[in-house]
Design a protein around this motif. Structure first.
Motif, PDB file in Angstrom:
ATOM      1  N   GLU A 199      52.612  42.419  45.582  1.00  0.00           N
ATOM      2  CA  GLU A 199      52.344  41.004  45.849  1.00  0.00           C
ATOM      3  C   GLU A 199      52.930  40.126  44.747  1.00  0.00           C
ATOM      4  O   GLU A 199      52.804  40.416  43.559  1.00  0.00           O
ATOM      5  CB  GLU A 199      50.839  40.771  45.955  1.00  0.00           C
ATOM      6  CG  GLU A 199      50.492  39.361  46.359  1.00  0.00           C
ATOM      7  CD  GLU A 199      48.989  39.170  46.563  1.00  0.00           C
ATOM      8  OE1 GLU A 199      48.558  38.018  46.492  1.00  0.00           O
ATOM      9  OE2 GLU A 199      48.284  40.163  46.789  1.00  0.00           O
ATOM     10  N   GLY A 200      53.600  39.055  45.164  1.00  0.00           N
ATOM     11  CA  GLY A 200      54.181  38.107  44.228  1.00  0.00           C
ATOM     12  C   GLY A 200      55.543  38.511  43.683  1.00  0.00           C
ATOM     13  O   GLY A 200      56.114  37.812  42.860  1.00  0.00           O
ATOM     14  N   ASP A 230      60.323  39.542  50.572  1.00  0.00           N
ATOM     15  CA  ASP A 230      59.050  39.301  49.900  1.00  0.00           C
ATOM     16  C   ASP A 230      58.088  40.460  50.151  1.00  0.00           C
ATOM     17  O   ASP A 230      58.454  41.463  50.768  1.00  0.00           O
ATOM     18  CB  ASP A 230      58.452  37.957  50.322  1.00  0.00           C
ATOM     19  CG  ASP A 230      58.083  37.896  51.797  1.00  0.00           C
ATOM     20  OD1 ASP A 230      58.030  38.946  52.483  1.00  0.00           O
ATOM     21  OD2 ASP A 230      57.826  36.774  52.281  1.00  0.00           O
ATOM     22  N   GLU A 231      56.828  40.292  49.687  1.00  0.00           N
ATOM     23  CA  GLU A 231      55.842  41.370  49.809  1.00  0.00           C
ATOM     24  C   GLU A 231      55.450  41.678  51.254  1.00  0.00           C
ATOM     25  O   GLU A 231      54.856  42.714  51.525  1.00  0.00           O
ATOM     26  CB  GLU A 231      54.595  41.070  48.965  1.00  0.00           C
ATOM     27  CG  GLU A 231      53.754  39.928  49.472  1.00  0.00           C
ATOM     28  CD  GLU A 231      54.164  38.577  48.879  1.00  0.00           C
ATOM     29  OE1 GLU A 231      53.456  37.593  49.162  1.00  0.00           O
ATOM     30  OE2 GLU A 231      55.166  38.487  48.159  1.00  0.00           O
ATOM     31  N   GLU A 290      61.831  43.008  41.761  1.00  0.00           N
ATOM     32  CA  GLU A 290      61.974  44.457  41.768  1.00  0.00           C
ATOM     33  C   GLU A 290      63.386  44.686  42.285  1.00  0.00           C
ATOM     34  O   GLU A 290      63.743  44.185  43.348  1.00  0.00           O
ATOM     35  CB  GLU A 290      60.943  45.104  42.689  1.00  0.00           C
ATOM     36  CG  GLU A 290      61.035  46.608  42.727  1.00  0.00           C
ATOM     37  CD  GLU A 290      59.947  47.229  43.584  1.00  0.00           C
ATOM     38  OE1 GLU A 290      60.205  48.321  44.110  1.00  0.00           O
ATOM     39  OE2 GLU A 290      58.868  46.628  43.744  1.00  0.00           O
ATOM     40  N   ILE A 291      64.191  45.402  41.527  1.00  0.00           N
ATOM     41  CA  ILE A 291      65.598  45.587  41.882  1.00  0.00           C
ATOM     42  C   ILE A 291      65.823  47.038  42.261  1.00  0.00           C
ATOM     43  O   ILE A 291      65.369  47.948  41.554  1.00  0.00           O
ATOM     44  CB  ILE A 291      66.517  45.199  40.710  1.00  0.00           C
ATOM     45  CG1 ILE A 291      66.270  43.750  40.322  1.00  0.00           C
ATOM     46  CG2 ILE A 291      67.975  45.431  41.077  1.00  0.00           C
ATOM     47  CD1 ILE A 291      66.984  43.324  39.070  1.00  0.00           C
ATOM     48  N   GLU A 292      66.521  47.219  43.369  1.00  0.00           N
ATOM     49  CA  GLU A 292      66.776  48.565  43.850  1.00  0.00           C
ATOM     50  C   GLU A 292      68.228  48.685  44.287  1.00  0.00           C
ATOM     51  O   GLU A 292      68.770  47.791  44.919  1.00  0.00           O
ATOM     52  CB  GLU A 292      65.842  48.869  45.027  1.00  0.00           C
ATOM     53  CG  GLU A 292      65.784  50.302  45.421  1.00  0.00           C
ATOM     54  CD  GLU A 292      64.718  50.533  46.490  1.00  0.00           C
ATOM     55  OE1 GLU A 292      63.664  51.099  46.155  1.00  0.00           O
ATOM     56  OE2 GLU A 292      64.949  50.128  47.632  1.00  0.00           O
ATOM     57  N   GLY A 293      68.857  49.776  43.914  1.00  0.00           N
ATOM     58  CA  GLY A 293      70.225  50.064  44.305  1.00  0.00           C
ATOM     59  C   GLY A 293      70.440  51.560  44.287  1.00  0.00           C
ATOM     60  O   GLY A 293      69.546  52.316  43.925  1.00  0.00           O
ATOM     61  N   ASP A 294      71.632  51.992  44.655  1.00  0.00           N
ATOM     62  CA  ASP A 294      71.874  53.427  44.760  1.00  0.00           C
ATOM     63  C   ASP A 294      72.843  53.975  43.717  1.00  0.00           C
ATOM     64  O   ASP A 294      73.247  55.120  43.799  1.00  0.00           O
ATOM     65  CB  ASP A 294      72.371  53.781  46.165  1.00  0.00           C
ATOM     66  CG  ASP A 294      73.698  53.136  46.509  1.00  0.00           C
ATOM     67  OD1 ASP A 294      74.237  52.379  45.684  1.00  0.00           O
ATOM     68  OD2 ASP A 294      74.196  53.384  47.619  1.00  0.00           O
ATOM     69  N   ALA A 295      73.206  53.188  42.722  1.00  0.00           N
ATOM     70  CA  ALA A 295      74.166  53.623  41.704  1.00  0.00           C
ATOM     71  C   ALA A 295      73.439  53.931  40.399  1.00  0.00           C
ATOM     72  O   ALA A 295      73.164  53.040  39.595  1.00  0.00           O
ATOM     73  CB  ALA A 295      75.235  52.565  41.492  1.00  0.00           C
TER      74      ALA A 295
END
Length: 172
Positions: free
Chosen positions: A45-46, A71-72, A114-119
């Motif tokens: 949340e947030g 968002d959440e 929140e950061i997400e990637g595949d490298a």
């Protein structure tokens, strides 16, 4: 219209048999995590979740970067697609995708990410305290500089199997 065409190009890069869009062994060299069974997980949340990725067709000298913010609730609140002509390495392409996504988030006023990637190599470079003397060193510095503008941050790679590997956690 152009963004939709580039998005279709990006999605189809990985679908060609024997081609991941990176050339031979590009995914392995970059440390990309490919897990087709993985489902997207909502952020807390947030928090805004920024997913970024780059795709390139080495033989044609074209590449694109993209980012999606949710968002959440899982609602898409921002999308970015940047088509480009030129010859770059797969890692450079991934760094440019992250940097474009971070600029987008700053301009949109998102401060808790929140950061997400595949490298994995990108996240390992961001987590390192050593100066990066590689050709991508300036991109590493720029990404670290941009990350300093966020109040709350969790950064990690898309997990292999069910193991999540957050590499950076930051709160001001």
């Amino acid at each position: 219209m152009k963004a939709a065409a580039w998005w279709e190009f990006y999605v189809n890069c990985g679908k060609k048999e024997g081609n991941d869009g990176l050339g031979s062994s590009g995914s392995q060299a970059l440390g990309l995590v490919r897990d087709q069974q993985r489902r997207w997980v909502k952020p807390r949340e947030g928090i805004i979740k920024l997913n970024f990725d780059g795709a390139l067709e080495v033989s044609k000298g074209i590449f694109g970067t993209g980012a999606v913010c949710r968002d959440e609730q899982g609602t898409c609140i921002g999308v970015l697609a940047v088509p480009t002509v030129g010859f770059v390495s797969p890692q450079t392409c991934e760094f440019l995708a992250l940097i474009n996504g971070l600029h987008f988030c700053l301009q949109a006023g998102f401060t808790r990410l929140e950061i997400e990637g595949d490298a994995q190599n990108v996240f390992m470079a961001l987590n390192s305290d050593q100066e990066d003397l590689s050709p991508d060193g300036a991109l590493v510095d720029e990404a670290k500089y941009l990350l300093s503008f966020f109040f709350s941050l969790v950064v990690g790679v898309i997990p292999l199997g069910s193991v999540i590997m957050p590499l950076i956690v930051w709160q001001k």
